[in-house]
Write an enzyme that holds these catalytic residues in place. Structure first.
Site: not given
Length: 247
Positions: A109, A51
């Protein structure tokens, strides 16, 4: 010939990974650079979307080229065209059917938090000054392991067949005055990591118990989980494949 690119980028200046009509994205930067180098319109396919504001230490993308060039030459020329915020770490030839998204076996992540105000981490880490019980946060994080339905941590409007993910690693640790959440899974839902971190911070603050956290997972309802933390603390850190796809 199909190639895999290993890419790092600082996402602060970009509206995410995926090309958009009226916004600058990382995918657009790389496609334009490759098209100039290869003298043809080149499209790339990433392992997944990040994003706006999210960073990547290791994003993988594939592209096809009719002109065969040495991998090192593609890497060198592309780095020469790309802005400082985007770097090509490597370029490797792969099997013609290899797919950056569908062949990915694991993704990882990291989310970075700093609790002491410092100007040097602005845009790179989330400043969160509240006192946290990291031991309790790690206890809750262990409840994420295994294959479960994580709809409670997914964006509401998302096109997926199911909400099941198998989380392989989930833990918090401290390094260089930062608190870091490390999570690795076979797949992730949109917004999942930021929602997980936001909810785990509520556990760390004592606003939720570990038992509450387990109940939130089982609820399969996004409104039951905590807020999504800001994007600038999030980094796509690894995307792993079978060595069989490389030539």
């Amino acid at each position: 010939m199909r190639y895999f690119l290993d890419i790092s980028y600082n996402g602060a200046a970009y509206h995410g990974w995926q090309r958009q009509a009226n916004a600058l994205t990382v995918q657009q930067e790389i496609e334009e650079g490759l098209s100039r180098i290869l003298g043809a319109q080149i499209g790339i396919t990433g392992s997944g979307r990040t994003d706006t504001g999210v960073h990547a230490r290791k994003q993988i993308a594939h592209f096809d080229a009719e002109t065969e060039l040495p991998e090192s030459q593609i890497q060198y020329k592309l780095n020469g065209l790309l802005p400082d915020e985007v770097a090509i770490n490597s370029c490797r030839k792969v099997q013609p059917e290899a797919h950056a998204r569908f062949d990915a076996q694991e993704r990882g992540y990291h989310y970075f938090i700093h609790q002491k105000k410092t100007p040097f981490l602005v845009g790179q880490s989330y400043y969160f000054s509240h006192s946290l019980n990291v031991e309790r946060m790690n206890e809750a994080a262990q409840k994420l392991l295994g294959r479960q339905d994580f709809e409670s941590f997914s964006r509401v409007k998302t096109e997926v067949n199911n909400f099941f993910c198998e989380i392989l690693t989930a833990n918090w640790y401290c390094e260089n005055d930062q608190l870091i959440f490390n999570v690795r899974a076979n797949r992730f839902l949109r917004g999942m990591v930021r929602a997980l971190v936001g909810t785990l911070l509520e556990v760390g603050r004592g606003k939720l118990t570990v038992e509450d956290f387990v109940t939130i997972i089982a609820a399969k309802n996004r409104t039951k989980a905590g807020r999504a933390v800001p994007p600038h603390g999030l980094y796509l850190s690894e995307v792993n494949y079978s060595e069989e796809i490389y030539l």
